[in-house]
Design an enzyme around this catalytic site. Structure first.
Site, PDB file in Angstrom:
ATOM      1  N   HIS A  56      21.969 -28.633  -4.631  1.00  0.00           N
ATOM      2  CA  HIS A  56      20.863 -27.895  -4.018  1.00  0.00           C
ATOM      3  C   HIS A  56      19.909 -27.343  -5.073  1.00  0.00           C
ATOM      4  CE1 HIS A  56      19.513 -24.085  -1.734  1.00  0.00           C
ATOM      5  NE2 HIS A  56      18.911 -25.102  -1.135  1.00  0.00           N
TER       6      HIS A  56
ATOM      7  N   HIS B 119      10.536 -23.648  -4.772  1.00  0.00           N
ATOM      8  CA  HIS B 119      10.996 -23.295  -3.428  1.00  0.00           C
ATOM      9  C   HIS B 119      10.078 -22.313  -2.724  1.00  0.00           C
ATOM     10  CE1 HIS B 119      13.253 -20.867  -0.476  1.00  0.00           C
ATOM     11  NE2 HIS B 119      13.813 -22.014  -0.156  1.00  0.00           N
TER      12      HIS B 119
END
Length: 291
Positions: A40, A82
């Protein structure tokens, strides 16, 4: 990805005619491994997320699949980060003190390239940068890795789906071999994933969220995967996903996130998930190998 369930949007998409990019005829195929372990934002428990150091760490640990997040700068460059704000993972407040609220979309690629994206995580990573998508793809290719690419906050960046596909094409990632087994494009936005599917029907796609079981057939028209938070799924839900066929005539899949403990890894494996997205891929791999 953000650790929350997404609100599904099924509004009409692409009112204008869609120009489909050139595409090979081969369909994406599911992976054959028992449970894929996906790093991730790279191995982000051990290196600053979404940096080249994070995907290199995943490579060092022996993981082929990595996940990232893509957004767009003021001057149209795609970058891997992100948050829609630069504050959490860079020193933007020090470098550009008068530019609050420090949104990615308000800075040029050259300005973002000046920022330190590693010191917040550890002094050892001081000087790490926010990579452009092109830089990131070059490193993934060099490492012989595979990619789950998340289109982040697409409502902020109209047209980002086409632009992302253009970069992937320029970097050689839309040829048959990559599309067949090395690439998934996902988003919390149903409209964004429908756009990707309309532009390139051969690409494997994933919707991030946990739609009601009754709505799953609608998602299966344009998404090959329903990628849900591990806190929102059950054996029954995973079974319902697998009972449907996705747009490529293969069983619908699920990769669940963000799983960082051995107990959670074993629990979701028991549900029969196809993939586990984790900040700690080594922890998950060890847990799954115990069985």
């Amino acid at each position: 990805m953000h650790a929350r369930a997404a609100a599904a949007t099924t509004t009409a998409l692409l009112g204008a005619a869609v120009v489909v990019l050139p595409a090979p005829t081969a369909h994406a195929a599911p992976d054959t491994d028992r449970t894929q372990v996906i790093a991730h934002r790279g191995a982000s428990a051990y290196a600053p997320e979404n940096t080249l150091a994070a995907i290199d760490k995943a490579d060092d640990l022996g993981f082929r699949w990595v996940e990232n997040d893509v957004q767009r700068t003021k001057d149209g460059e795609l970058v891997v980060i992100h948050d829609d704000s630069l504050t959490r993972t860079t020193d933007v407040e020090e470098v550009f003190p008068g530019r609050a609220p420090w949104k990615v979309k308000d800075f040029t690629a050259a300005e973002i390239a000046r920022l330190d994206a590693g010191s917040w995580f550890s002094p050892r990573f001081a000087g790490a940068r926010v990579p452009t998508l092109t830089q990131y793809m070059n490193r993934v290719s060099r490492n012989h890795q595979k990619l789950v690419l998340e289109i982040k906050n697409p409502a902020l960046y109209p047209g980002i789906e086409r632009e992302t596909l253009k970069v992937l094409s320029n970097e050689g990632w839309l040829g048959p071999a990559h599309v067949r087994s090395k690439l998934v494009v996902q988003s919390f936005s149903a409209d964004s994933i429908r756009a990707v599917h309309a532009l390139r029907p051969d690409i494997k796609t994933g919707f991030l969220g946990t739609p009601p079981v009754a709505e799953l057939p609608a998602y299966a028209q344009f998404a090959d995967q329903i990628n849900s938070s591990h806190t929102t799924i059950s054996l029954g839900y995973v079974t319902a996903i697998h009972a449907l066929e996705g747009p490529h005539g293969k069983p619908l899949e699920i990769s669940t996130w963000t799983v960082d403990t051995a107990a959670d890894a074993r629990r979701v494996e028991g549900f029969g998930v196809d993939g586990v997205i984790t900040n700690k891929p080594d922890v998950v791999r060890e847990a799954l190998n115990e069985r």
